[in-house]
Design an enzyme around this catalytic site. Sequence first.
Site, PDB file in Angstrom:
ATOM      1  N   ASP A  11      -6.075  26.213  -9.722  1.00  0.00           N
ATOM      2  CA  ASP A  11      -6.254  25.988 -11.152  1.00  0.00           C
ATOM      3  C   ASP A  11      -5.081  26.661 -11.846  1.00  0.00           C
ATOM      4  OD1 ASP A  11      -8.650  24.650 -10.843  1.00  0.00           O
ATOM      5  OD2 ASP A  11      -9.853  26.458 -11.052  1.00  0.00           O
ATOM      6  N   ASP A 130     -16.906  17.229 -13.723  1.00  0.00           N
ATOM      7  CA  ASP A 130     -17.386  18.581 -13.999  1.00  0.00           C
ATOM      8  C   ASP A 130     -18.781  18.448 -14.577  1.00  0.00           C
ATOM      9  OD1 ASP A 130     -14.930  19.556 -13.203  1.00  0.00           O
ATOM     10  OD2 ASP A 130     -14.128  19.667 -15.236  1.00  0.00           O
TER      11      ASP A 130
END
Length: 271
Positions: A11, A130
Amino acid sequence: MLKKRIIPCLDVKDGRVVKGVNFVQLRDAGDPVEIARAYDEQGADEIIFLDITASHEKRSILLDIVKSTAEQVFMPLTVGGGIQTLKDIRELLNAGADKVSLNSSAVKTPELVKKASEQFGSQCIVVAIDAKRAEFPSINDANDPNDPNDPNNRKPWEVYIHGGRIKTEQRAVAWARKVEALGAGEILLTSMDSDGTKNGYDLALTKAVSAAVNIPVIASGGAGKCEDFFQVFQKTGADAALAASVFHYQELSIKEVKKYLKEKNIPVREC
């Protein structure tokens, strides 16, 4: 039987690898190119690079970092974050990405998934989902299969975009089915409830989504120990398991996880 994949995730924010809990409280974990190179040497099956603020900041992904990473690793590289157009996808593939991951743009413009799979091939189009448990009960989600912990299916998983900042009207299982129909070749499924907690993957979510589609599903969010990887492969239809902080901070190694899984008769590739 196809071998299960172990995938570290980078990330990236402001050019640095970061990791937090439940998508917040981010802390620095290092240089993305150096970390990717280390995972390549350790025997990772693939690597996923997500520019987690690109969509929210309405900018394109950092191509120079992608190019540098692709030049130094020899495993499949998936890149996501800020992808809005077919031109963006083409540039990332030309920069060395093997696959691209669409999230916010897929929800906003589902046709992009269809056009991308037709132009570049479904094998390189990943849709990231997500998902988070709904805070309040709902009676309008008949498309989602029942969760054994909620037989009336009153609290489905809701889909979020922009790095978990914005809740959408989509429900995770129904959305997974839709993106498969649009041509996605793979789903990257992250449980926002489990992300960074190290309490294990969300088995109910992963099982529900993987049972609903016929394309590979990457389980993400919650890995804390070797047993967690075993559980997600044994109890769900996940084809791969993604982890970040346990690898970044060297709490577990890829070799250690694969050795454990092999001893538990889960088929994995050799390091």
